[in-house]
Motif scaffolding. Structure first.
Motif, PDB file in Angstrom:
ATOM      1  N   VAL A  78       0.854  -1.192   0.000  1.00 57.85           N
ATOM      2  CA  VAL A  78       0.000   0.000   0.000  1.00 57.85           C
ATOM      3  C   VAL A  78       0.887   1.238   0.000  1.00 57.85           C
ATOM      4  O   VAL A  78       1.796   1.365   0.819  1.00 57.85           O
ATOM      5  N   ARG A  79       0.621   2.136  -0.918  1.00 58.52           N
ATOM      6  CA  ARG A  79       1.417   3.367  -1.023  1.00 58.52           C
ATOM      7  C   ARG A  79       1.115   4.298   0.146  1.00 58.52           C
ATOM      8  O   ARG A  79       0.061   4.229   0.778  1.00 58.52           O
ATOM      9  N   ASP A  80       2.045   5.205   0.400  1.00 59.10           N
ATOM     10  CA  ASP A  80       1.997   6.020   1.617  1.00 59.10           C
ATOM     11  C   ASP A  80       0.872   7.045   1.630  1.00 59.10           C
ATOM     12  O   ASP A  80       0.484   7.526   2.700  1.00 59.10           O
ATOM     13  N   GLY A  81       0.333   7.398   0.449  1.00 59.18           N
ATOM     14  CA  GLY A  81      -0.761   8.359   0.408  1.00 59.18           C
ATOM     15  C   GLY A  81      -2.109   7.757   0.729  1.00 59.18           C
ATOM     16  O   GLY A  81      -3.111   8.477   0.834  1.00 59.18           O
ATOM     17  N   GLY A  82      -2.146   6.451   0.911  1.00 57.36           N
ATOM     18  CA  GLY A  82      -3.394   5.787   1.278  1.00 57.36           C
ATOM     19  C   GLY A  82      -4.248   5.407   0.088  1.00 57.36           C
ATOM     20  O   GLY A  82      -3.892   5.637  -1.073  1.00 57.36           O
ATOM     21  N   ILE A  83      -5.408   4.835   0.390  1.00 61.58           N
ATOM     22  CA  ILE A  83      -6.305   4.319  -0.645  1.00 61.58           C
ATOM     23  C   ILE A  83      -7.628   5.080  -0.596  1.00 61.58           C
ATOM     24  O   ILE A  83      -8.376   4.990   0.385  1.00 61.58           O
ATOM     25  N   PRO A  84      -7.949   5.864  -1.634  1.00 64.23           N
ATOM     26  CA  PRO A  84      -9.214   6.591  -1.649  1.00 64.23           C
ATOM     27  C   PRO A  84     -10.398   5.664  -1.874  1.00 64.23           C
ATOM     28  O   PRO A  84     -10.265   4.610  -2.497  1.00 64.23           O
ATOM     29  N   GLY A  85     -11.562   6.071  -1.347  1.00 64.81           N
ATOM     30  CA  GLY A  85     -12.764   5.268  -1.530  1.00 64.81           C
ATOM     31  C   GLY A  85     -12.881   4.171  -0.493  1.00 64.81           C
ATOM     32  O   GLY A  85     -12.456   4.325   0.654  1.00 64.81           O
ATOM     33  N   VAL A  86     -13.452   3.048  -0.918  1.00 67.03           N
ATOM     34  CA  VAL A  86     -13.744   1.945   0.003  1.00 67.03           C
ATOM     35  C   VAL A  86     -12.801   0.776  -0.249  1.00 67.03           C
ATOM     36  O   VAL A  86     -12.602   0.353  -1.389  1.00 67.03           O
ATOM     37  N   VAL A  87     -12.217   0.277   0.817  1.00 65.07           N
ATOM     38  CA  VAL A  87     -11.458  -0.972   0.773  1.00 65.07           C
ATOM     39  C   VAL A  87     -12.318  -2.041   1.444  1.00 65.07           C
ATOM     40  O   VAL A  87     -12.784  -1.851   2.574  1.00 65.07           O
ATOM     41  N   GLU A 300       7.653  -8.546 -14.335  1.00 67.17           N
ATOM     42  CA  GLU A 300       6.320  -8.059 -13.954  1.00 67.17           C
ATOM     43  C   GLU A 300       6.129  -8.238 -12.459  1.00 67.17           C
ATOM     44  O   GLU A 300       6.495  -9.265 -11.887  1.00 67.17           O
ATOM     45  N   TRP A 301       5.510  -7.247 -11.830  1.00 65.91           N
ATOM     46  CA  TRP A 301       5.214  -7.335 -10.404  1.00 65.91           C
ATOM     47  C   TRP A 301       4.239  -8.482 -10.147  1.00 65.91           C
ATOM     48  O   TRP A 301       3.253  -8.644 -10.861  1.00 65.91           O
ATOM     49  N   GLU A 302       4.507  -9.260  -9.122  1.00 65.52           N
ATOM     50  CA  GLU A 302       3.528 -10.225  -8.617  1.00 65.52           C
ATOM     51  C   GLU A 302       2.804  -9.632  -7.416  1.00 65.52           C
ATOM     52  O   GLU A 302       1.624  -9.887  -7.201  1.00 65.52           O
ATOM     53  N   ILE A 303       3.506  -8.827  -6.651  1.00 68.50           N
ATOM     54  CA  ILE A 303       2.895  -8.124  -5.520  1.00 68.50           C
ATOM     55  C   ILE A 303       1.927  -7.072  -6.055  1.00 68.50           C
ATOM     56  O   ILE A 303       2.232  -6.344  -7.005  1.00 68.50           O
ATOM     57  N   LYS A 304       0.771  -6.997  -5.437  1.00 71.58           N
ATOM     58  CA  LYS A 304      -0.246  -6.020  -5.833  1.00 71.58           C
ATOM     59  C   LYS A 304       0.019  -4.703  -5.128  1.00 71.58           C
ATOM     60  O   LYS A 304       0.189  -4.661  -3.912  1.00 71.58           O
ATOM     61  N   ARG A 305       0.098  -3.617  -5.900  1.00 70.87           N
ATOM     62  CA  ARG A 305       0.347  -2.291  -5.329  1.00 70.87           C
ATOM     63  C   ARG A 305      -0.933  -1.461  -5.420  1.00 70.87           C
ATOM     64  O   ARG A 305      -1.529  -1.349  -6.487  1.00 70.87           O
ATOM     65  N   LEU A 306      -1.343  -0.888  -4.294  1.00 68.12           N
ATOM     66  CA  LEU A 306      -2.596  -0.148  -4.228  1.00 68.12           C
ATOM     67  C   LEU A 306      -2.373   1.256  -3.685  1.00 68.12           C
ATOM     68  O   LEU A 306      -1.438   1.507  -2.930  1.00 68.12           O
ATOM     69  N   GLY A 307      -3.300   2.150  -4.052  1.00 66.08           N
ATOM     70  CA  GLY A 307      -3.317   3.473  -3.439  1.00 66.08           C
ATOM     71  C   GLY A 307      -2.542   4.515  -4.221  1.00 66.08           C
ATOM     72  O   GLY A 307      -2.105   4.300  -5.347  1.00 66.08           O
ATOM     73  N   ARG A 308      -2.375   5.647  -3.577  1.00 71.41           N
ATOM     74  CA  ARG A 308      -1.719   6.786  -4.210  1.00 71.41           C
ATOM     75  C   ARG A 308      -0.423   7.124  -3.475  1.00 71.41           C
ATOM     76  O   ARG A 308      -0.269   6.821  -2.293  1.00 71.41           O
ATOM     77  N   PHE A 309       0.476   7.742  -4.214  1.00 73.75           N
ATOM     78  CA  PHE A 309       1.714   8.193  -3.601  1.00 73.75           C
ATOM     79  C   PHE A 309       1.431   9.376  -2.677  1.00 73.75           C
ATOM     80  O   PHE A 309       0.487  10.149  -2.906  1.00 73.75           O
ATOM     81  N   ALA A 310       2.233   9.525  -1.648  1.00 74.09           N
ATOM     82  CA  ALA A 310       2.141  10.708  -0.800  1.00 74.09           C
ATOM     83  C   ALA A 310       2.576  11.928  -1.613  1.00 74.09           C
ATOM     84  O   ALA A 310       3.255  11.811  -2.632  1.00 74.09           O
ATOM     85  N   GLU A 311       2.172  13.103  -1.172  1.00 76.08           N
ATOM     86  CA  GLU A 311       2.501  14.335  -1.880  1.00 76.08           C
ATOM     87  C   GLU A 311       4.014  14.452  -2.062  1.00 76.08           C
ATOM     88  O   GLU A 311       4.788  14.252  -1.129  1.00 76.08           O
TER      89      GLU A 311
END
Length: 322
Positions: A78-87, A300-311
């Motif tokens: 999970v990126r440091d800016g978090g995940i917008p919406g619903v998880v 190719e990434w096998e790990i799933k990356r979610l969310g947004r980068f921090a500012e």
């Protein structure tokens, strides 16, 4: 880009969720869920009580609210800016059941640990499930990515899969409709898998136990299973192994901040204690760039990356090398 604000989103949804029976948590810390122990918050975390609750929630959720699904967090960055919406995270209570459902079949909820399915198969004298003993994830993720180990893949065992789409409609998919290939399913991305039926074959418990012991021994001797890791970082490219290419490119032990490619198994990233989501992803892209330069292979990434980068953060794939 609006800030992540779980309380504001919850207030906006208001009475539309009055009949929801599951748990809603605004600004939920994803670092408590992911095995990497990093990442920003989920704007709103929903843990449905059961499939009907999940269906009702999705039917009531406005279409413009993004939805993402996570399992037990084993192969998730999970990126440091978090995940917008619903998880959405399926609970063990509502989606963790595993039972023998026929002479050679097992039905398992999407939140059931892969290891639990292997254990039930052993109890039932059903072969073909030993590989799940070595996969640190849940069945939902195994269905989505066609998880495999020790020469066996999920697609070899799946009969049918139940799922709920973004509108809340329930679907039942056959093995063919899942569209399996290596570490991939072609099933629509908006489907949330809730359970599946798997088929094995009659086998002696002693044989199954020996296979499971072999899987466990392999994991303990070649993988950093006691570290904060997300499992295999990259998919194996055709004709070679990801770890061999990472090693050839000088990636073994490589560090970025608190993130490191394991010395024990260099296709595993680990959080040595202070890594951020940015550290881990930057390390991964650095390794991908090195492998591309050394071998001409685009891992190719096998790990799933979610969310947004921090500012102020951002990482170009292959570090901008195309």
């Amino acid at each position: 880009m609006p800030e992540i604000d779980g309380a504001r989103l919850l207030a906006r949804l208001g009475d539309g969720l009055k009949d929801v029976r599951g748990r809603l948590t605004p600004d939920a810390g994803m670092d408590k869920i992911t095995w990497f122990r990093t990442g920003g918050p989920a704007e709103l975390l929903f843990q449905p009580a059961d499939e009907a609750d999940l269906s009702a929630f999705l039917a009531a959720l406005p279409e413009d609210v993004p939805v993402m699904v996570v399992g037990i967090g084993s192969n998730l960055l999970v990126r440091d800016g978090g995940i917008p919406g619903v998880v959405i995270r399926l609970s063990a209570k509502g989606f963790g059941q595993v039972e023998r459902s026929g002479e050679t079949t097992i039905t398992a909820g999407a939140a059931a640990p892969d290891k639990r399915v292997a254990a039930v198969a052993l109890e039932a004298g059903l072969g073909g499930f030993h590989f799940y003993h070595g996969i640190p994830g849940a069945i939902g993720g195994a269905l989505r990515m066609n998880a495999g180990a020790n020469g066996v893949e999920t697609r070899e065992r799946v009969c049918e899969v139940r799922a709920v789409d973004r509108r809340g409609d329930v679907h039942v998919l056959s093995n063919d409709e899942m569209g399996y290939s290596y570490r991939h399913s072609a099933a629509p991305g908006d489907l949330i898998f809730t359970s599946a039926v798997f088929e094995g074959f009659a086998a002696e418990p002693e044989t199954i136990r020996a296979q499971m012991d072999e899987v466990q021994h392999h994991r303990e001797t070649v993988q950093p299973i006691r570290e904060k890791t997300g499992g295999s970082t990259f998919k194996n490219p055709p004709g070679t192994s990801a770890w061999k290419e990472v090693d050839r490119a000088g990636g073994r032990g490589l560090t970025v901040g608190g993130a490191q490619m394991s010395e024990m198994h260099c296709n595993f990233m680990i959080n040595t204690g202070t890594a951020t989501g940015h550290d881990l992803e930057l390390l991964g892209e650095t390794v991908r760039a090195r492998v591309l330069e050394t071998s001409g292979i685009r891992l190719e990434w096998e790990i799933k990356r979610l969310g947004r980068f921090a500012e102020g953060q951002g990482i170009e794939p292959f570090l901008g090398r195309g």
